[in-house]
Design a protein around this motif. Structure first.
Motif, PDB file in Angstrom:
ATOM      1  N   TYR A  93      94.365  27.967 -20.850  1.00  0.00           N
ATOM      2  CA  TYR A  93      95.018  28.705 -19.769  1.00  0.00           C
ATOM      3  C   TYR A  93      95.363  27.779 -18.607  1.00  0.00           C
ATOM      4  N   ASN A  94      96.278  28.228 -17.751  1.00  0.00           N
ATOM      5  CA  ASN A  94      96.442  27.692 -16.422  1.00  0.00           C
ATOM      6  C   ASN A  94      95.732  28.647 -15.472  1.00  0.00           C
ATOM      7  N   LYS A  95      94.797  28.128 -14.691  1.00  0.00           N
ATOM      8  CA  LYS A  95      94.083  28.955 -13.713  1.00  0.00           C
ATOM      9  C   LYS A  95      94.825  28.904 -12.388  1.00  0.00           C
ATOM     10  N   VAL A  96      95.209  30.075 -11.896  1.00  0.00           N
ATOM     11  CA  VAL A  96      95.997  30.181 -10.670  1.00  0.00           C
ATOM     12  C   VAL A  96      95.122  30.750  -9.566  1.00  0.00           C
ATOM     13  N   THR A  97      95.045  30.038  -8.449  1.00  0.00           N
ATOM     14  CA  THR A  97      94.359  30.559  -7.268  1.00  0.00           C
ATOM     15  C   THR A  97      95.408  30.817  -6.188  1.00  0.00           C
ATOM     16  N   PHE A  98      95.129  31.837  -5.374  1.00  0.00           N
ATOM     17  CA  PHE A  98      96.110  32.287  -4.393  1.00  0.00           C
ATOM     18  C   PHE A  98      95.568  32.154  -2.975  1.00  0.00           C
ATOM     19  N   LEU A  99      96.469  32.123  -2.021  1.00  0.00           N
ATOM     20  CA  LEU A  99      96.096  31.982  -0.621  1.00  0.00           C
ATOM     21  C   LEU A  99      95.655  33.304  -0.007  1.00  0.00           C
ATOM     22  N   ASN A 100      96.099  34.427  -0.582  1.00  0.00           N
ATOM     23  CA  ASN A 100      95.879  35.724   0.057  1.00  0.00           C
ATOM     24  C   ASN A 100      94.958  36.668  -0.709  1.00  0.00           C
ATOM     25  N   ILE A 101      94.463  36.268  -1.878  1.00  0.00           N
ATOM     26  CA  ILE A 101      93.438  37.038  -2.587  1.00  0.00           C
ATOM     27  C   ILE A 101      92.394  36.063  -3.141  1.00  0.00           C
ATOM     28  N   SER A 102      91.178  36.566  -3.337  1.00  0.00           N
ATOM     29  CA  SER A 102      90.102  35.680  -3.776  1.00  0.00           C
ATOM     30  C   SER A 102      90.010  35.571  -5.298  1.00  0.00           C
ATOM     31  N   LYS A 103      90.580  36.524  -6.023  1.00  0.00           N
ATOM     32  CA  LYS A 103      90.483  36.527  -7.478  1.00  0.00           C
ATOM     33  C   LYS A 103      91.393  35.471  -8.098  1.00  0.00           C
TER      34      LYS A 103
END
Length: 270
Positions: free
Chosen positions: A49-59
């Motif tokens: 997988y590519n793991k995506v982290t976001f600036l506006n949610i913690s999941k």
């Protein structure tokens, strides 16, 4: 070229509730990856997988490497950019505290990931084995609040062949190279369970899905956010069908599709 066609449709066909300012905003908007990168913190390797982290949610979101990262940019813009015509949470179809969401055509699962904390339960329906596996990875710590179905929905119980190589989730008649999957109706799938919000994007099979959701919609009267831009869809038929179930539904069409002058989304609420 798509923007030129949309301008033409707006001028000579239907505005679909797009005012002049919104049209100008669309015509001048940056590329989808530029918009998405305002919300994406990082995309990193996580095995298959590519793991995506976001600036506006913690999941964190897990995206199958089977599919290009350009798809991440597309769904990120649609999910977070409130000016996007594909945006589900119109002001009358906001996800509120305690909602029970039925997400049909969940794909990567970013929409339910965003609203997870607000919902008391989320049902996800996704026929792709790749996305089904990644959904289980993304929601691994939220099993008590989520139910994930690896099947398709339609107007009757059936079996179809599904093209796993297609990001758009194409149904195929080719039994040699495609996987057989079950088709269930929403009414059978949900049964006596309650839903308060129905979101659907299933590549032109929205009408058939709705035919199999008559009892669920009539009984629960959920908010509905549904895509109508696919070639097979007739937006007016979808409106007529839903209002035949629940005549008191209000509705709002939004957006202009680039290939035809039909709305991108229709929102329903009581």
């Amino acid at each position: 070229m798509r923007r030129v066609r949309i301008l033409f449709y707006w001028l000579f066909f239907s505005k679909n509730n797009i005012n002049f300012f919104e049209l100008l905003t669309f015509l001048m908007k940056p590329r989808v990856d530029v918009i998405a990168k305002k919300f994406i913190k990082n995309i990193e390797d996580a095995g298959e997988y590519n793991k995506v982290t976001f600036l506006n949610i913690s999941k964190e979101l897990y995206w199958p490497k089977k599919f290009s990262v350009s798809g991440i940019f597309q769904v990120t813009a649609e999910t977070f950019d409130s000016n996007d015509w594909h945006y589900y949470q119109y002001n009358k179809t906001q996800v509120e505290k305690g909602e029970i969401l039925l997400d049909i055509g969940t794909a990567e699962g970013l929409f339910p990931l965003v609203v997870l904390d607000k919902c008391s339960h989320i049902y996800m329906v996704e026929p792709s084995q790749y996305f089904y596996n990644s959904l289980n990875k993304s929601f691994e710590e939220d099993k008590e609040k989520t139910t994930i179905f690896n099947l398709a929905v339609g107007n009757k119980k059936d079996k179809v062949f599904f093209n796993e190589d297609s990001l758009d989730g194409q149904i195929s008649n080719d039994s040699k190279t495609n996987r057989s999957i079950d088709v269930e109706t929403v009414d059978n799938l949900i049964g006596e369970n309650k839903i308060t919000y129905l979101k659907a994007d299933i590549e032109g099979f929205e009408y058939e899905m709705l035919q199999g959701a008559k009892e669920t919609i009539s009984k629960n009267k959920p908010k509905i956010a549904i895509t109508t831009y696919h070639k097979q869809n007739n937006p007016q038929e979808i409106i007529s069908l839903i209002k035949s179930f629940v005549p008191e539904y209000n509705y709002f069409v939004k957006g202009i599709h680039g290939e035809e002058p039909k709305p991108v989304m229709i929102h329903f609420w009581i």
